[in-house]
Design a protein around this motif. Sequence first.
Motif, mmCIF file in Angstrom:
data_model
loop_
_atom_site.group_PDB
_atom_site.id
_atom_site.type_symbol
_atom_site.label_atom_id
_atom_site.label_comp_id
_atom_site.label_asym_id
_atom_site.label_seq_id
_atom_site.Cartn_x
_atom_site.Cartn_y
_atom_site.Cartn_z
ATOM 1 N N MET A 52 -48.651 -36.554 -15.709
ATOM 2 C CA MET A 52 -48.732 -35.107 -15.831
ATOM 3 C C MET A 52 -49.365 -34.528 -14.570
ATOM 4 N N VAL A 53 -48.641 -33.617 -13.935
ATOM 5 C CA VAL A 53 -49.101 -32.924 -12.744
ATOM 6 C C VAL A 53 -49.319 -31.469 -13.140
ATOM 7 N N VAL A 54 -50.511 -30.964 -12.864
ATOM 8 C CA VAL A 54 -50.837 -29.575 -13.182
ATOM 9 C C VAL A 54 -50.976 -28.829 -11.865
ATOM 10 N N LEU A 55 -50.170 -27.767 -11.707
ATOM 11 C CA LEU A 55 -50.294 -26.957 -10.508
ATOM 12 C C LEU A 55 -51.521 -26.070 -10.653
ATOM 13 N N ASP A 56 -52.419 -26.169 -9.678
ATOM 14 C CA ASP A 56 -53.710 -25.509 -9.770
ATOM 15 C C ASP A 56 -54.216 -25.228 -8.364
ATOM 16 N N GLU A 57 -54.707 -24.032 -8.147
ATOM 17 C CA GLU A 57 -55.195 -23.655 -6.810
ATOM 18 C C GLU A 57 -56.342 -24.542 -6.328
ATOM 19 N N ARG A 58 -57.041 -25.191 -7.242
ATOM 20 C CA ARG A 58 -58.156 -26.074 -6.864
ATOM 21 C C ARG A 58 -57.714 -27.524 -6.696
ATOM 22 N N GLY A 59 -56.408 -27.747 -6.779
ATOM 23 C CA GLY A 59 -55.876 -29.103 -6.666
ATOM 24 C C GLY A 59 -55.743 -29.550 -5.223
ATOM 25 N N THR A 60 -55.077 -30.667 -5.046
ATOM 26 C CA THR A 60 -54.842 -31.255 -3.735
ATOM 27 C C THR A 60 -53.500 -30.778 -3.204
ATOM 28 N N ALA A 61 -53.492 -30.354 -1.954
ATOM 29 C CA ALA A 61 -52.246 -29.952 -1.304
ATOM 30 C C ALA A 61 -51.584 -31.205 -0.732
ATOM 31 N N PHE A 62 -50.356 -31.460 -1.134
ATOM 32 C CA PHE A 62 -49.589 -32.602 -0.649
ATOM 33 C C PHE A 62 -48.486 -32.094 0.269
ATOM 34 N N GLY A 63 -48.262 -32.785 1.372
ATOM 35 C CA GLY A 63 -47.070 -32.533 2.166
ATOM 36 C C GLY A 63 -45.871 -33.097 1.415
ATOM 37 N N SER A 64 -44.681 -32.751 1.860
ATOM 38 C CA SER A 64 -43.463 -33.203 1.185
ATOM 39 C C SER A 64 -43.359 -34.723 1.156
ATOM 40 N N GLU A 65 -43.664 -35.369 2.269
ATOM 41 C CA GLU A 65 -43.549 -36.824 2.322
ATOM 42 C C GLU A 65 -44.596 -37.502 1.436
ATOM 43 N N ALA A 66 -45.807 -36.934 1.372
ATOM 44 C CA ALA A 66 -46.846 -37.504 0.502
ATOM 45 C C ALA A 66 -46.470 -37.345 -0.968
ATOM 46 N N LEU A 67 -45.895 -36.201 -1.329
ATOM 47 C CA LEU A 67 -45.457 -36.007 -2.710
ATOM 48 C C LEU A 67 -44.338 -36.996 -3.043
ATOM 49 N N ALA A 68 -43.407 -37.190 -2.119
ATOM 50 C CA ALA A 68 -42.325 -38.158 -2.340
ATOM 51 C C ALA A 68 -42.899 -39.557 -2.534
ATOM 52 N N ALA A 69 -43.895 -39.917 -1.737
ATOM 53 C CA ALA A 69 -44.513 -41.248 -1.859
ATOM 54 C C ALA A 69 -45.189 -41.412 -3.213
ATOM 55 N N LYS A 70 -45.867 -40.380 -3.682
ATOM 56 C CA LYS A 70 -46.534 -40.434 -4.990
ATOM 57 C C LYS A 70 -45.504 -40.611 -6.104
ATOM 58 N N LEU A 71 -44.432 -39.828 -6.070
ATOM 59 C CA LEU A 71 -43.396 -39.937 -7.096
ATOM 60 C C LEU A 71 -42.707 -41.296 -7.045
#
Length: 140
Positions: A52-71
């Motif tokens: 579960m990923v919650v979009l939140d202003e206090r969260g971590t900003a991921f670049g596109s490649e980092a998000l792809a790596a996480k997924l």
Amino acid sequence: MRLHIVARGKIGRSAEAELVERYARRCRPPLKLTELPESGGRLPEPSAPVRMVVLDERGTAFGSEALAAKLSAWRDEGVRETQFHIGAADGHPEELRRSADLLLSFGAATWPHLLVRAMLAEQLYRAETIIAGHPYHRAG
């Protein structure tokens, strides 16, 4: 792995809705979209295992490649579904934030909820293309 956007409020007919639909159709399998009322309503029951990923202003900003790596890592761990929760104007209940596997931020700016849906759908499509080695994402 199924990607599932769960958002508060109705998007209706709008330019943002067209963008969300465009990127949702491009994903394989297509993005699942669930709209909930501004408050209340039942969260969808995920297929297990789920992240579960919650979009939140206090969260971590991921670049596109980092998000792809996480997924990609979650997929390789056997995760069947990743849910992305977009809250209402007042944000998310603290219980939902605490139960998240990841708090994700789209930066310090405040974005309209409808635009966040379109931005998220595009980033999820982009992540899929990065994982697949497709030229849609041109890293610099």
